[in-house]
Motif scaffolding. Structure first.
Motif, PDB file in Angstrom:
ATOM      1  N   ASP A 254       0.935  -1.256  -0.056  1.00 43.24           N
ATOM      2  CA  ASP A 254      -0.105   0.083  -0.023  1.00 43.24           C
ATOM      3  C   ASP A 254       0.810   1.407   0.047  1.00 43.24           C
ATOM      4  OD1 ASP A 254      -3.231  -0.089   0.405  1.00 43.24           O
ATOM      5  OD2 ASP A 254      -2.281  -1.986   1.463  1.00 43.24           O
TER       6      ASP A 254
ATOM      7  N   PRO B 298       1.370   3.998   5.226  1.00 47.93           N
ATOM      8  CA  PRO B 298       1.219   2.977   4.076  1.00 47.93           C
ATOM      9  C   PRO B 298       2.114   1.590   4.653  1.00 47.93           C
ATOM     10  CG  PRO B 298       2.226   5.197   3.079  1.00 47.93           C
ATOM     11  CD  PRO B 298       1.808   5.300   4.723  1.00 47.93           C
TER      12      PRO B 298
ATOM     13  N   GLU C 153      -5.324  -0.048   5.484  1.00 46.05           N
ATOM     14  CA  GLU C 153      -4.910   0.551   4.176  1.00 46.05           C
ATOM     15  C   GLU C 153      -5.679   0.170   2.883  1.00 46.05           C
ATOM     16  OE1 GLU C 153      -2.142   0.322   7.143  1.00 46.05           O
ATOM     17  OE2 GLU C 153      -2.511  -1.362   5.920  1.00 46.05           O
TER      18      GLU C 153
END
Length: 354
Positions: A273, A296, A328
């Motif tokens: 992510d 992330p 995420e």
């Protein structure tokens, strides 16, 4: 494209869909389902940096028996008679519905995967050792409420149109899902259970110092280990377990639930992510077991393929994450893909509600 721009684009797409419906397609009117005017992005959705106030909002639907509110999200271009996946999304201890909507933001994928997501708030509270009441799911105050929401959603969307029904719960909400999944009311309705840091079938033990940090930011004291042998659920359903890397000692390399359904040896993939989740426990962040700021990351996906009767068994370990960082977008989508790939049909195959 940033997250805000993505949601503006989705909003334009949703408007186009509405105009097409008005032109003569069979899409349901936006206020036809429990009085909820469908929106994309969903109502009371966090955007850039404005989650703190929005997560306190109670909901957009009232359950008539209790008078309590919950959030309902569904595809704005839903067609009359179309199949959907119903997810009852249950928060953890001390939390609230709109925080849970953003911790596991299935609502962000409602159009693509045809999701109906109901997200309620618990009424019960208990002392957690400090004298302060903490909101938790309790049988005497909440079981009938969760059943009533389930019946309200089934009636509104049509039993024959719900191709799969999943319980999803974070932390104590996951434990509540496991307590409920094989009860008389839910056993013949629920096709799958998603445990979000709420306990794996085939236990993945939490670390000894699991819990929120103390007021000075130090770890909580170590908790004694339980010694009771795990009793596996007695009914049938798919099972996905998602956890932060720092919450557990380690993920077991096998699954009794996968063995039950004669799944093949597990397969490993990764999801990366580049965007953060929506929320974290900002009042108690910093202790990595409990969770730091949303950011992330990478997740390990362990799937046991080819299970009997089309069931899905999988584990998701989010690397460099703890208990409270919101999921995420890519890992959320992968979990929903697994949900959508699993067999369903309990509601469509049953004659009446309990």
């Amino acid at each position: 494209m940033n997250r805000l721009a993505q949601y503006r684009a989705k909003g334009i797409a949703g408007l186009c869909g509405l105009l097409m419906a008005l032109a003569g397609q069979l899409a349901l009117a936006a206020d036809d389902i429990l009085g909820v005017a469908c929106q994309t992005p969903p109502p009371v959705h966090c955007m850039d940096g404005d989650c703190a106030a929005k997560t306190a909002m109670p909901g957009n639907v009232t359950e008539p028996e209790s008078g309590r509110q919950y959030f309902l999200d569904y595809p704005c271009d839903l067609q009359d008679g179309e199949d959907v996946i119903f997810i009852l999304n249950i928060h953890g201890a001390g939390s609230i519905a709109n925080w849970q909507r953003h911790y596991f933001p299935a609502m962000d994928h409602k159009e693509k995967y045809r999701l109906v997501v109901a997200t309620p708030t618990a009424a019960g509270s208990t002392s957690m050792g400090s004298g302060d009441g903490v909101r938790v799911w309790a049988p005497q105050t909440d079981d009938a409420y969760l059943q009533a929401i389930t019946n309200q959603v089934i009636d509104a969307f049509g039993r024959d149109n719900i191709k799969a029904f999943w319980l999803a719960g974070h932390s104590q909400g996951g434990m509540t899902s496991r307590r409920l999944v094989c009860t008389d009311f839910f056993a013949d309705k629920v096709d799958g259970m998603l445990s979000l840091s709420g306990g794996r079938i085939g236990q993945a033990p939490f670390v000894a110092n699991f819990g929120p940090p103390l007021p000075d930011g130090s770890p909580p004291p170590a908790r004694p280990r339980g010694t009771a042998e795990e009793v596996l659920p007695s009914c049938d359903f798919s099972h996905i377990f998602a956890i932060g890397e720092y919450e557990i000692e380690q993920l077991p390399d096998n699954s009794p639930w996968a063995a039950k359904y004669q799944c093949e040896a597990r397969e490993h993939t990764q999801i990366v992510d580049t965007q953060p989740g929506w929320v974290t426990d900002s009042g108690r962040s910093g202790y990595r077991v409990w969770g730091r700021e949303a950011r992330p990351g990478t997740a390990d996906i362990y799937e046991y393929p080819s299970c009997d009767n089309g069931r899905v068994v999988a584990d998701v370990v989010r690397l460099d994450k703890g208990h409270t960082e919101g999921l995420e977008p890519e890992v959320t989508q992968r979990i929903i893909e697994l949900i959508a790939s699993a067999s369903g049909g309990k509601l469509q195959g049953s004659a009446s509600a309990n």
